[in-house]
Design a protein around this motif. Structure first.
Motif, PDB file in Angstrom:
ATOM      1  N   LEU A  26      76.195  -0.965  17.654  1.00  0.00           N
ATOM      2  CA  LEU A  26      76.221   0.501  17.663  1.00  0.00           C
ATOM      3  C   LEU A  26      77.563   1.041  17.179  1.00  0.00           C
ATOM      4  N   SER A  30      77.898   3.045  13.699  1.00  0.00           N
ATOM      5  CA  SER A  30      78.357   4.437  13.752  1.00  0.00           C
ATOM      6  C   SER A  30      79.599   4.640  12.897  1.00  0.00           C
ATOM      7  N   ARG A  34      79.651   6.907   9.537  1.00  0.00           N
ATOM      8  CA  ARG A  34      80.535   8.076   9.433  1.00  0.00           C
ATOM      9  C   ARG A  34      81.561   7.909   8.328  1.00  0.00           C
ATOM     10  N   THR A  48      75.005  15.656  14.784  1.00  0.00           N
ATOM     11  CA  THR A  48      75.406  14.268  15.005  1.00  0.00           C
ATOM     12  C   THR A  48      74.179  13.364  15.018  1.00  0.00           C
ATOM     13  N   ASP A  50      73.768  10.566  16.541  1.00  0.00           N
ATOM     14  CA  ASP A  50      73.817   9.607  17.643  1.00  0.00           C
ATOM     15  C   ASP A  50      72.478   9.457  18.354  1.00  0.00           C
ATOM     16  N   VAL A  53      69.976   7.227  16.481  1.00  0.00           N
ATOM     17  CA  VAL A  53      70.427   5.831  16.509  1.00  0.00           C
ATOM     18  C   VAL A  53      70.124   5.213  17.872  1.00  0.00           C
TER      19      VAL A  53
END
Length: 76
Positions: A26, A30, A34, A48, A50, A53
């Motif tokens: 993760l 991430s 990004r 976002t 997140d 994911v």
């Protein structure tokens, strides 16, 4: 050997490497996401990624748990 001890042993053997591996995956995913792609915006507000994911990881873990049988685990 009591069944509870065997169950805890199997849980530790499965979770001990899996939890750090999922966390590392993760984090790397991430950071790469990004770094390579700009954050998506909608009407000037940054969205976002997140939640999608984490949802993907959760669904993957559910399917992994359902498709793993005790008979497939190796002893020794």
């Amino acid at each position: 050997m009591p069944r509870g001890i065997i169950g805890r042993s199997i849980a530790w053997q499965a979770l001990a490497p899996a939890v750090p591996a999922v966390g590392l995956a993760l984090a790397v995913g991430s950071l790469l996401g990004r770094g390579l792609f700009p954050a998506p915006t909608m009407d000037g507000v940054t969205v976002t990624p997140d939640i999608p994911v984490l949802l993907t990881v959760a669904v993957g873990l559910i399917f992994l748990r359902a498709s793993t049988a005790v008979e497939e685990l190796r002893a020794g």
